[in-house]
Enzyme design. Structure first.
Site, PDB file in Angstrom:
ATOM      1  CG  ASN A   7      41.451  -9.165  60.735  1.00 26.76           C
ATOM      2  OD1 ASN A   7      40.693  -9.587  59.847  1.00 26.76           O
ATOM      3  ND2 ASN A   7      42.619  -8.625  60.473  1.00 26.76           N
ATOM      4  NE  ARG A  84      41.787  -4.986  58.310  1.00 27.71           N
ATOM      5  CZ  ARG A  84      43.066  -5.017  58.057  1.00 27.71           C
ATOM      6  NH1 ARG A  84      43.894  -5.536  58.943  1.00 27.71           N
ATOM      7  NH2 ARG A  84      43.538  -4.543  56.932  1.00 27.71           N
ATOM      8  CG  HIS A 173      46.400  -1.138  53.652  1.00 28.73           C
ATOM      9  ND1 HIS A 173      47.333  -1.176  52.638  1.00 28.73           N
ATOM     10  CD2 HIS A 173      46.392  -2.367  54.205  1.00 28.73           C
ATOM     11  CE1 HIS A 173      47.859  -2.384  52.572  1.00 28.73           C
ATOM     12  NE2 HIS A 173      47.306  -3.131  53.519  1.00 28.73           N
ATOM     13  NE  ARG A 234      47.924  -8.854  48.160  1.00 30.87           N
ATOM     14  CZ  ARG A 234      47.420  -8.065  49.115  1.00 30.87           C
ATOM     15  NH1 ARG A 234      47.007  -6.851  48.833  1.00 30.87           N
ATOM     16  NH2 ARG A 234      47.320  -8.504  50.338  1.00 30.87           N
ATOM     17  NE  ARG A 278      61.710  -9.399  59.809  1.00 28.39           N
ATOM     18  CZ  ARG A 278      60.828  -9.665  60.745  1.00 28.39           C
ATOM     19  NH1 ARG A 278      61.115  -9.454  61.993  1.00 28.39           N
ATOM     20  NH2 ARG A 278      59.651 -10.170  60.433  1.00 28.39           N
ATOM     21  N   GLY A 324      54.853  -2.790  58.925  1.00 27.77           N
ATOM     22  CA  GLY A 324      56.067  -3.470  59.393  1.00 27.77           C
ATOM     23  C   GLY A 324      57.329  -2.970  58.711  1.00 27.77           C
ATOM     24  CB  ILE A 325      58.301  -2.621  55.130  1.00 31.98           C
ATOM     25  CG1 ILE A 325      58.158  -4.123  54.877  1.00 31.98           C
ATOM     26  CG2 ILE A 325      59.464  -2.037  54.348  1.00 31.98           C
ATOM     27  CD1 ILE A 325      57.779  -4.484  53.443  1.00 31.98           C
ATOM     28  CD  GLU A 378      45.609  -1.664  60.029  1.00 29.03           C
ATOM     29  OE1 GLU A 378      46.646  -2.282  60.363  1.00 29.03           O
ATOM     30  OE2 GLU A 378      45.011  -1.864  58.956  1.00 29.03           O
TER      31      GLU A 378
HETATM   32  P1  ADP Z   1      50.835  -7.183  57.812  1.00 35.19           P
HETATM   33  O1  ADP Z   1      50.693  -6.356  56.565  1.00 35.19           O
HETATM   34  O2  ADP Z   1      50.546  -8.630  57.600  1.00 35.19           O
HETATM   35  O3  ADP Z   1      50.193  -6.573  59.032  1.00 35.19           O
HETATM   36  P2  ADP Z   1      53.337  -6.148  58.821  1.00 35.19           P
HETATM   37  O4  ADP Z   1      52.797  -4.753  58.769  1.00 35.19           O
HETATM   38  O5  ADP Z   1      53.732  -6.708  60.140  1.00 35.19           O
HETATM   39  O6  ADP Z   1      52.406  -7.183  58.115  1.00 35.19           O
HETATM   40  O7  ADP Z   1      54.626  -6.146  57.845  1.00 35.19           O
HETATM   41  C1  ADP Z   1      55.327  -7.314  57.585  1.00 35.19           C
HETATM   42  C2  ADP Z   1      56.577  -6.931  56.790  1.00 35.19           C
HETATM   43  O8  ADP Z   1      57.403  -6.067  57.602  1.00 35.19           O
HETATM   44  C3  ADP Z   1      57.442  -8.121  56.399  1.00 35.19           C
HETATM   45  O9  ADP Z   1      57.888  -7.961  55.053  1.00 35.19           O
HETATM   46  C4  ADP Z   1      58.626  -7.991  57.348  1.00 35.19           C
HETATM   47  O10 ADP Z   1      59.813  -8.543  56.825  1.00 35.19           O
HETATM   48  C5  ADP Z   1      58.741  -6.498  57.451  1.00 35.19           C
HETATM   49  N1  ADP Z   1      59.594  -6.113  58.567  1.00 35.19           N
HETATM   50  C6  ADP Z   1      59.355  -6.196  59.899  1.00 35.19           C
HETATM   51  N2  ADP Z   1      60.451  -5.798  60.601  1.00 35.19           N
HETATM   52  C7  ADP Z   1      61.393  -5.454  59.686  1.00 35.19           C
HETATM   53  C8  ADP Z   1      62.738  -4.965  59.751  1.00 35.19           C
HETATM   54  N3  ADP Z   1      63.332  -4.752  60.925  1.00 35.19           N
HETATM   55  N4  ADP Z   1      63.390  -4.712  58.597  1.00 35.19           N
HETATM   56  C9  ADP Z   1      62.796  -4.939  57.411  1.00 35.19           C
HETATM   57  N5  ADP Z   1      61.548  -5.399  57.270  1.00 35.19           N
HETATM   58  C10 ADP Z   1      60.848  -5.648  58.395  1.00 35.19           C
END
Ligand code: ADP
Length: 398
Positions: A7, A84, A173, A234, A278, A324-325, A378
Protein backbone atom coordinates in the site's frame (compact mmCIF):
# COMPACT_ATOMS: atom_id res chain seq x y z
CA UNK A 1 3.50 -19.78 -1.23
CA UNK A 2 3.24 -16.12 -0.27
CA UNK A 3 2.21 -12.74 -1.66
CA UNK A 4 3.61 -9.29 -1.02
CA UNK A 5 0.86 -6.78 -0.38
CA UNK A 6 1.87 -3.17 -0.92
CA UNK A 7 0.00 0.00 0.00
CA UNK A 8 2.11 2.85 -1.33
CA UNK A 9 1.06 6.36 -0.25
CA UNK A 10 2.78 9.72 -0.62
CA UNK A 11 4.02 9.91 2.96
CA UNK A 12 3.82 6.27 4.04
CA UNK A 13 4.30 2.78 2.60
CA UNK A 14 2.83 -0.37 4.13
CA UNK A 15 4.08 -3.81 3.14
CA UNK A 16 3.07 -7.32 4.27
CA UNK A 17 4.22 -10.78 3.27
CA UNK A 18 1.00 -12.77 3.47
CA UNK A 19 0.26 -16.49 3.36
CA UNK A 20 -2.89 -16.45 1.20
CA UNK A 21 -4.18 -19.74 2.64
CA UNK A 22 -3.88 -19.05 6.37
CA UNK A 23 -3.70 -15.26 6.33
CA UNK A 24 -0.51 -15.41 8.40
CA UNK A 25 1.80 -12.38 8.08
CA UNK A 26 5.38 -13.58 7.68
CA UNK A 27 6.65 -10.04 7.63
CA UNK A 28 5.12 -6.58 8.02
CA UNK A 29 6.74 -3.24 7.37
CA UNK A 30 5.79 0.40 7.65
CA UNK A 31 7.73 3.32 6.20
CA UNK A 32 6.59 6.68 7.52
CA UNK A 33 7.29 10.41 7.25
CA UNK A 34 8.45 9.85 3.69
CA UNK A 35 9.56 12.89 1.78
CA UNK A 36 11.11 14.36 4.95
CA UNK A 37 14.48 14.03 6.66
CA UNK A 38 12.77 12.01 9.40
CA UNK A 39 11.80 9.14 7.09
CA UNK A 40 11.90 5.86 8.97
CA UNK A 41 11.28 2.20 8.08
CA UNK A 42 10.12 -0.41 10.62
CA UNK A 43 10.29 -4.05 9.61
CA UNK A 44 8.84 -6.81 11.77
CA UNK A 45 9.34 -10.59 11.52
CA UNK A 46 7.51 -12.28 14.39
CA UNK A 47 8.87 -10.68 17.56
CA UNK A 48 11.89 -9.20 15.79
CA UNK A 49 11.50 -5.52 14.88
CA UNK A 50 14.17 -3.50 13.08
CA UNK A 51 14.24 0.19 12.35
CA UNK A 52 16.25 1.71 9.52
CA UNK A 53 16.53 4.85 7.43
CA UNK A 54 16.18 4.62 3.66
CA UNK A 55 18.98 6.29 1.62
CA UNK A 56 16.27 7.76 -0.59
CA UNK A 57 13.40 9.02 1.64
CA UNK A 58 10.84 9.17 -1.21
CA UNK A 59 7.97 6.65 -1.54
CA UNK A 60 9.77 4.98 -4.43
CA UNK A 61 13.01 4.87 -2.42
CA UNK A 62 11.17 3.30 0.53
CA UNK A 63 9.59 0.59 -1.65
CA UNK A 64 12.97 -0.27 -3.19
CA UNK A 65 14.57 -0.28 0.27
CA UNK A 66 11.86 -2.61 1.62
CA UNK A 67 12.07 -5.03 -1.31
CA UNK A 68 15.85 -5.16 -0.99
CA UNK A 69 15.41 -6.09 2.69
CA UNK A 70 13.61 -9.33 1.77
CA UNK A 71 15.56 -12.49 2.55
CA UNK A 72 16.23 -15.06 -0.17
CA UNK A 73 13.80 -17.56 1.35
CA UNK A 74 11.12 -14.85 1.44
CA UNK A 75 11.60 -14.10 -2.26
CA UNK A 76 11.62 -17.77 -3.23
CA UNK A 77 8.00 -18.53 -2.38
CA UNK A 78 6.58 -15.33 -3.90
CA UNK A 79 3.77 -15.70 -6.44
CA UNK A 80 3.12 -12.01 -6.96
CA UNK A 81 2.74 -8.52 -5.57
CA UNK A 82 -0.76 -7.17 -4.80
CA UNK A 83 -1.10 -3.39 -4.86
CA UNK A 84 -3.82 -1.40 -3.16
CA UNK A 85 -4.91 1.19 -5.73
CA UNK A 86 -7.34 3.88 -4.64
CA UNK A 87 -9.20 4.58 -7.89
CA UNK A 88 -10.16 2.39 -10.81
CA UNK A 89 -12.69 4.88 -12.26
CA UNK A 90 -15.47 3.15 -14.21
CA UNK A 91 -12.80 1.26 -16.13
CA UNK A 92 -12.03 -1.43 -13.54
CA UNK A 93 -14.78 -3.45 -11.89
CA UNK A 94 -12.40 -6.13 -10.58
CA UNK A 95 -8.74 -6.62 -9.71
CA UNK A 96 -6.38 -6.83 -12.68
CA UNK A 97 -2.89 -8.12 -13.52
CA UNK A 98 -0.81 -5.10 -14.54
CA UNK A 99 0.96 -5.01 -17.91
CA UNK A 100 2.14 -1.97 -19.89
CA UNK A 101 -1.31 -1.29 -21.37
CA UNK A 102 -3.00 -1.47 -17.95
CA UNK A 103 -0.34 0.78 -16.46
CA UNK A 104 -1.09 3.36 -19.16
CA UNK A 105 -4.83 3.09 -18.35
CA UNK A 106 -4.05 3.64 -14.68
CA UNK A 107 -2.03 6.76 -15.45
CA UNK A 108 -5.16 8.05 -17.25
CA UNK A 109 -7.07 7.88 -13.94
CA UNK A 110 -4.69 10.08 -11.92
CA UNK A 111 -6.99 13.12 -12.20
CA UNK A 112 -9.70 11.26 -10.25
CA UNK A 113 -7.44 10.93 -7.19
CA UNK A 114 -4.47 13.27 -7.65
CA UNK A 115 -3.32 12.92 -4.03
CA UNK A 116 -3.15 9.13 -3.97
CA UNK A 117 -2.84 7.68 -7.48
CA UNK A 118 0.69 8.95 -8.27
CA UNK A 119 2.08 7.17 -5.19
CA UNK A 120 0.07 4.00 -5.92
CA UNK A 121 1.54 3.92 -9.45
CA UNK A 122 5.06 4.59 -8.20
CA UNK A 123 4.67 1.53 -5.99
CA UNK A 124 3.71 -0.66 -8.94
CA UNK A 125 6.60 0.64 -11.04
CA UNK A 126 9.16 0.24 -8.24
CA UNK A 127 7.99 -3.35 -7.54
CA UNK A 128 8.13 -4.23 -11.26
CA UNK A 129 11.70 -2.95 -11.44
CA UNK A 130 12.83 -4.68 -8.24
CA UNK A 131 11.06 -8.01 -8.88
CA UNK A 132 10.96 -8.44 -12.67
CA UNK A 133 8.95 -11.39 -13.98
CA UNK A 134 6.67 -11.49 -10.94
CA UNK A 135 2.93 -10.82 -11.40
CA UNK A 136 1.86 -7.34 -10.25
CA UNK A 137 -1.84 -7.13 -9.45
CA UNK A 138 -3.86 -3.94 -8.86
CA UNK A 139 -6.75 -4.20 -6.38
CA UNK A 140 -9.00 -1.14 -6.42
CA UNK A 141 -10.85 0.54 -3.53
CA UNK A 142 -13.61 1.46 -5.99
CA UNK A 143 -14.04 -1.83 -7.92
CA UNK A 144 -16.57 -3.55 -5.65
CA UNK A 145 -18.98 -0.63 -6.06
CA UNK A 146 -19.02 -0.81 -9.86
CA UNK A 147 -22.20 -2.90 -9.59
CA UNK A 148 -24.10 0.18 -8.33
CA UNK A 149 -26.94 1.10 -10.68
CA UNK A 150 -27.08 4.60 -12.25
CA UNK A 151 -29.86 5.61 -9.85
CA UNK A 152 -27.30 5.23 -7.04
CA UNK A 153 -24.17 6.52 -8.77
CA UNK A 154 -25.43 9.55 -10.71
CA UNK A 155 -25.40 13.05 -9.21
CA UNK A 156 -28.13 15.45 -10.30
CA UNK A 157 -25.62 17.77 -12.01
CA UNK A 158 -25.20 18.89 -15.64
CA UNK A 159 -24.98 15.90 -17.96
CA UNK A 160 -21.75 17.08 -19.56
CA UNK A 161 -19.93 16.90 -16.20
CA UNK A 162 -20.58 13.18 -16.32
CA UNK A 163 -19.97 12.75 -20.07
CA UNK A 164 -16.79 14.81 -20.25
CA UNK A 165 -15.30 14.52 -16.76
CA UNK A 166 -16.69 11.28 -15.24
CA UNK A 167 -18.37 13.16 -12.38
CA UNK A 168 -20.34 10.41 -10.61
CA UNK A 169 -20.28 8.45 -7.37
CA UNK A 170 -17.65 5.69 -7.20
CA UNK A 171 -17.41 4.69 -3.53
CA UNK A 172 -14.30 3.47 -1.68
CA UNK A 173 -13.25 0.87 0.96
CA UNK A 174 -14.56 -1.67 -1.59
CA UNK A 175 -12.07 -4.37 -0.62
CA UNK A 176 -13.19 -4.16 3.01
CA UNK A 177 -16.93 -4.15 2.16
CA UNK A 178 -16.37 -7.14 -0.15
CA UNK A 179 -14.37 -9.08 2.46
CA UNK A 180 -16.73 -8.53 5.40
CA UNK A 181 -19.92 -9.11 3.38
CA UNK A 182 -18.62 -12.52 2.22
CA UNK A 183 -17.46 -13.35 5.74
CA UNK A 184 -20.83 -12.27 7.22
CA UNK A 185 -22.61 -14.72 4.88
CA UNK A 186 -20.34 -17.49 6.22
CA UNK A 187 -20.99 -16.51 9.83
CA UNK A 188 -24.74 -16.33 9.24
CA UNK A 189 -24.61 -19.73 7.52
CA UNK A 190 -26.56 -18.41 4.53
CA UNK A 191 -25.64 -18.05 0.84
CA UNK A 192 -24.47 -14.51 -0.03
CA UNK A 193 -26.99 -14.57 -2.94
CA UNK A 194 -29.89 -14.51 -0.45
CA UNK A 195 -28.64 -11.72 1.79
CA UNK A 196 -29.30 -8.00 2.09
CA UNK A 197 -26.50 -6.49 4.19
CA UNK A 198 -25.45 -3.04 5.30
CA UNK A 199 -21.71 -3.05 5.99
CA UNK A 200 -20.36 -0.23 8.17
CA UNK A 201 -16.62 0.32 7.76
CA UNK A 202 -15.76 2.66 10.63
CA UNK A 203 -12.04 3.43 10.82
CA UNK A 204 -10.16 6.69 10.31
CA UNK A 205 -12.17 6.89 7.09
CA UNK A 206 -15.78 5.70 7.35
CA UNK A 207 -18.27 4.43 4.82
CA UNK A 208 -21.34 2.22 4.66
CA UNK A 209 -22.40 -0.01 1.78
CA UNK A 210 -25.60 -1.78 0.75
CA UNK A 211 -24.72 -5.30 -0.41
CA UNK A 212 -27.44 -7.38 -2.07
CA UNK A 213 -26.73 -10.91 -3.29
CA UNK A 214 -23.00 -10.27 -2.83
CA UNK A 215 -23.02 -7.07 -4.97
CA UNK A 216 -22.70 -3.47 -3.83
CA UNK A 217 -25.85 -1.57 -4.82
CA UNK A 218 -25.11 1.71 -3.02
CA UNK A 219 -22.55 3.27 -0.71
CA UNK A 220 -22.02 6.51 1.18
CA UNK A 221 -18.74 7.72 -0.35
CA UNK A 222 -18.92 9.35 -3.75
CA UNK A 223 -16.63 10.92 -6.34
CA UNK A 224 -14.12 11.33 -3.51
CA UNK A 225 -13.85 9.80 -0.03
CA UNK A 226 -15.23 13.05 1.48
CA UNK A 227 -18.92 12.21 0.98
CA UNK A 228 -21.10 10.37 3.47
CA UNK A 229 -20.46 9.54 7.11
CA UNK A 230 -18.62 11.62 9.71
CA UNK A 231 -14.96 10.46 9.85
CA UNK A 232 -11.82 11.13 11.93
CA UNK A 233 -10.91 14.41 10.23
CA UNK A 234 -13.38 14.46 7.28
CA UNK A 235 -16.76 16.14 7.48
CA UNK A 236 -18.76 13.67 5.41
CA UNK A 237 -21.92 15.18 3.88
CA UNK A 238 -22.27 18.95 4.00
CA UNK A 239 -24.40 21.35 2.00
CA UNK A 240 -22.32 22.07 -1.14
CA UNK A 241 -23.50 25.68 -0.73
CA UNK A 242 -21.28 25.82 2.35
CA UNK A 243 -18.23 25.98 0.06
CA UNK A 244 -19.12 29.38 -1.36
CA UNK A 245 -20.33 30.74 1.98
CA UNK A 246 -17.22 29.73 3.95
CA UNK A 247 -14.86 30.74 1.14
CA UNK A 248 -16.34 34.23 1.21
CA UNK A 249 -16.53 34.60 4.99
CA UNK A 250 -13.01 33.28 5.64
CA UNK A 251 -11.48 34.62 2.44
CA UNK A 252 -10.38 31.15 1.33
CA UNK A 253 -10.26 29.56 -2.11
CA UNK A 254 -12.02 26.24 -2.86
CA UNK A 255 -8.82 24.35 -2.12
CA UNK A 256 -8.59 25.97 1.33
CA UNK A 257 -12.18 25.05 2.22
CA UNK A 258 -11.73 21.47 0.96
CA UNK A 259 -8.54 21.17 2.97
CA UNK A 260 -10.48 22.13 6.15
CA UNK A 261 -13.28 19.66 5.29
CA UNK A 262 -10.71 16.88 4.78
CA UNK A 263 -8.25 17.52 7.60
CA UNK A 264 -9.86 19.67 10.34
CA UNK A 265 -13.44 18.43 10.41
CA UNK A 266 -15.19 15.20 11.46
CA UNK A 267 -14.57 13.99 15.02
CA UNK A 268 -11.66 16.42 15.33
CA UNK A 269 -13.65 19.44 14.19
CA UNK A 270 -16.69 18.71 16.35
CA UNK A 271 -14.87 17.61 19.50
CA UNK A 272 -11.97 20.04 19.42
CA UNK A 273 -10.16 17.17 21.18
CA UNK A 274 -9.03 14.48 18.73
CA UNK A 275 -9.67 12.64 15.48
CA UNK A 276 -9.19 9.35 17.33
CA UNK A 277 -12.39 7.68 18.55
CA UNK A 278 -10.76 6.19 21.65
CA UNK A 279 -9.68 9.65 22.82
CA UNK A 280 -13.07 11.14 21.93
CA UNK A 281 -14.87 8.44 23.97
CA UNK A 282 -12.57 9.05 26.95
CA UNK A 283 -13.06 12.83 26.75
CA UNK A 284 -16.85 12.36 26.47
CA UNK A 285 -16.79 10.17 29.60
CA UNK A 286 -14.78 12.90 31.35
CA UNK A 287 -17.48 15.45 30.56
CA UNK A 288 -16.20 17.20 27.40
CA UNK A 289 -19.27 18.70 25.69
CA UNK A 290 -17.52 18.81 22.32
CA UNK A 291 -16.54 15.13 22.52
CA UNK A 292 -20.09 14.16 23.52
CA UNK A 293 -21.50 16.01 20.55
CA UNK A 294 -18.91 14.46 18.20
CA UNK A 295 -19.84 10.96 19.40
CA UNK A 296 -23.56 11.71 19.08
CA UNK A 297 -23.32 13.13 15.56
CA UNK A 298 -21.03 10.29 14.43
CA UNK A 299 -23.46 7.58 15.63
CA UNK A 300 -26.62 9.41 14.54
CA UNK A 301 -25.30 9.82 11.00
CA UNK A 302 -24.10 6.20 10.81
CA UNK A 303 -27.55 4.96 11.95
CA UNK A 304 -29.31 7.26 9.49
CA UNK A 305 -27.16 5.83 6.68
CA UNK A 306 -28.19 2.28 7.65
CA UNK A 307 -31.84 3.36 7.27
CA UNK A 308 -31.19 4.89 3.85
CA UNK A 309 -29.27 1.83 2.66
CA UNK A 310 -32.01 -0.52 3.92
CA UNK A 311 -34.28 1.37 1.49
CA UNK A 312 -31.71 0.88 -1.29
CA UNK A 313 -31.69 -2.86 -0.48
CA UNK A 314 -35.48 -3.15 -0.30
CA UNK A 315 -35.12 -4.84 3.09
CA UNK A 316 -32.46 -5.82 5.57
CA UNK A 317 -31.06 -9.07 6.95
CA UNK A 318 -27.97 -7.90 8.82
CA UNK A 319 -25.79 -4.94 9.73
CA UNK A 320 -22.04 -5.60 9.84
CA UNK A 321 -19.63 -3.50 11.92
CA UNK A 322 -15.97 -3.40 10.89
CA UNK A 323 -12.87 -1.12 10.87
CA UNK A 324 -11.03 -0.05 14.04
CA UNK A 325 -14.10 1.65 15.53
CA UNK A 326 -16.66 -0.89 14.28
CA UNK A 327 -14.59 -3.80 15.58
CA UNK A 328 -13.53 -2.38 18.94
CA UNK A 329 -15.93 0.28 20.15
CA UNK A 330 -18.85 -1.31 22.00
CA UNK A 331 -19.96 2.24 22.86
CA UNK A 332 -20.34 3.26 19.20
CA UNK A 333 -22.13 0.02 18.28
CA UNK A 334 -24.48 0.43 21.23
CA UNK A 335 -25.36 3.99 20.23
CA UNK A 336 -25.88 3.07 16.56
CA UNK A 337 -28.01 0.02 17.40
CA UNK A 338 -30.10 2.02 19.90
CA UNK A 339 -31.38 4.03 16.91
CA UNK A 340 -32.11 0.95 14.77
CA UNK A 341 -35.05 -0.48 16.74
CA UNK A 342 -37.22 0.78 13.88
CA UNK A 343 -35.48 -1.79 11.65
CA UNK A 344 -35.99 -4.61 14.16
CA UNK A 345 -32.49 -4.55 15.67
CA UNK A 346 -31.63 -4.53 19.37
CA UNK A 347 -28.23 -4.74 21.07
CA UNK A 348 -27.30 -7.86 23.05
CA UNK A 349 -25.28 -6.06 25.76
CA UNK A 350 -23.25 -9.12 26.84
CA UNK A 351 -22.20 -10.07 23.31
CA UNK A 352 -21.58 -6.44 22.38
CA UNK A 353 -19.32 -5.89 25.41
CA UNK A 354 -16.88 -8.53 24.09
CA UNK A 355 -16.94 -7.34 20.46
CA UNK A 356 -19.17 -10.27 19.49
CA UNK A 357 -16.30 -12.70 20.04
CA UNK A 358 -17.20 -16.31 20.77
CA UNK A 359 -20.72 -15.71 19.49
CA UNK A 360 -20.12 -15.86 15.72
CA UNK A 361 -19.73 -12.11 15.77
CA UNK A 362 -23.36 -11.49 16.75
CA UNK A 363 -23.96 -8.39 18.91
CA UNK A 364 -27.77 -8.20 18.57
CA UNK A 365 -30.56 -10.06 20.32
CA UNK A 366 -31.94 -13.04 18.41
CA UNK A 367 -34.49 -11.95 15.82
CA UNK A 368 -35.13 -11.74 12.11
CA UNK A 369 -32.31 -9.24 11.74
CA UNK A 370 -28.80 -9.51 13.04
CA UNK A 371 -25.95 -7.13 13.87
CA UNK A 372 -22.48 -8.63 13.57
CA UNK A 373 -18.88 -7.63 14.22
CA UNK A 374 -16.62 -8.90 11.43
CA UNK A 375 -12.91 -7.97 11.57
CA UNK A 376 -11.85 -6.78 8.13
CA UNK A 377 -8.74 -8.06 6.35
CA UNK A 378 -8.12 -6.13 3.16
CA UNK A 379 -4.55 -7.44 2.87
CA UNK A 380 -5.76 -11.04 2.82
CA UNK A 381 -8.29 -10.34 0.06
CA UNK A 382 -5.60 -8.50 -1.94
CA UNK A 383 -3.30 -11.54 -1.47
CA UNK A 384 -6.02 -13.94 -2.65
CA UNK A 385 -6.89 -11.86 -5.73
CA UNK A 386 -3.17 -11.75 -6.52
CA UNK A 387 -2.81 -15.54 -6.38
CA UNK A 388 -5.84 -16.00 -8.64
CA UNK A 389 -4.65 -13.50 -11.24
CA UNK A 390 -0.99 -14.57 -11.05
CA UNK A 391 -2.07 -18.15 -11.86
CA UNK A 392 -4.01 -16.90 -14.88
CA UNK A 393 -1.06 -14.80 -16.09
CA UNK A 394 1.26 -17.81 -15.80
CA UNK A 395 -1.24 -20.03 -17.68
CA UNK A 396 -1.54 -17.46 -20.47
CA UNK A 397 2.24 -17.21 -20.83
CA UNK A 398 2.78 -20.97 -20.48
P1 ADP B 1 -7.61 3.00 9.28
O1 ADP B 1 -8.92 3.48 8.72
O2 ADP B 1 -6.53 4.02 9.19
O3 ADP B 1 -7.23 1.61 8.84
P2 ADP B 1 -8.52 1.79 11.73
O4 ADP B 1 -9.50 0.94 10.97
O5 ADP B 1 -7.45 1.11 12.51
O6 ADP B 1 -7.86 2.89 10.85
O7 ADP B 1 -9.42 2.67 12.75
C1 ADP B 1 -8.84 3.64 13.56
C2 ADP B 1 -9.93 4.14 14.51
O8 ADP B 1 -10.36 3.05 15.35
C3 ADP B 1 -9.45 5.24 15.45
O9 ADP B 1 -10.45 6.25 15.55
C4 ADP B 1 -9.33 4.51 16.78
O10 ADP B 1 -9.52 5.36 17.89
C5 ADP B 1 -10.47 3.54 16.67
N1 ADP B 1 -10.37 2.49 17.68
C6 ADP B 1 -9.49 1.46 17.76
N2 ADP B 1 -9.70 0.76 18.91
C7 ADP B 1 -10.74 1.36 19.55
C8 ADP B 1 -11.45 1.12 20.77
N3 ADP B 1 -11.11 0.11 21.57
N4 ADP B 1 -12.47 1.94 21.09
C9 ADP B 1 -12.80 2.97 20.29
N5 ADP B 1 -12.19 3.26 19.14
C10 ADP B 1 -11.17 2.45 18.76
Amino acid sequence: MSVLVLNCGSSSVKLALVDPASGERRLTALAERLGSSEAVVRLRRGEDERTSTPDDPSSRGAVTHLLESLRDEERDGLVGVGHRVVHGGDHFSASVAVDDAILADLHGLVNLAPLHMPANLLGIEAARDALPGLAQVAVFDTAFHQTMPPVAYRYAVPQEWYDDHQVRRYGFHGTSHRYVSARAAELLGRPAEDLRLVTLHLGNGCSAAAVRGGDSVDTTMGLTPLEGLVMGTRSGDVDPGLLGYVAERLDLDVRGVLDALNTRSGLLGLSGVSNDMRTVCEAAADGSEGARLALDVFCYRAAKAVGALAVALGGLDAVVFTGGIGEHSAEVRRRVLSRLGVLGLAEDPDANAVDGRGTDGRVSRPGDRTALVVPTDEELLIARDTVRLAARTTEAVG
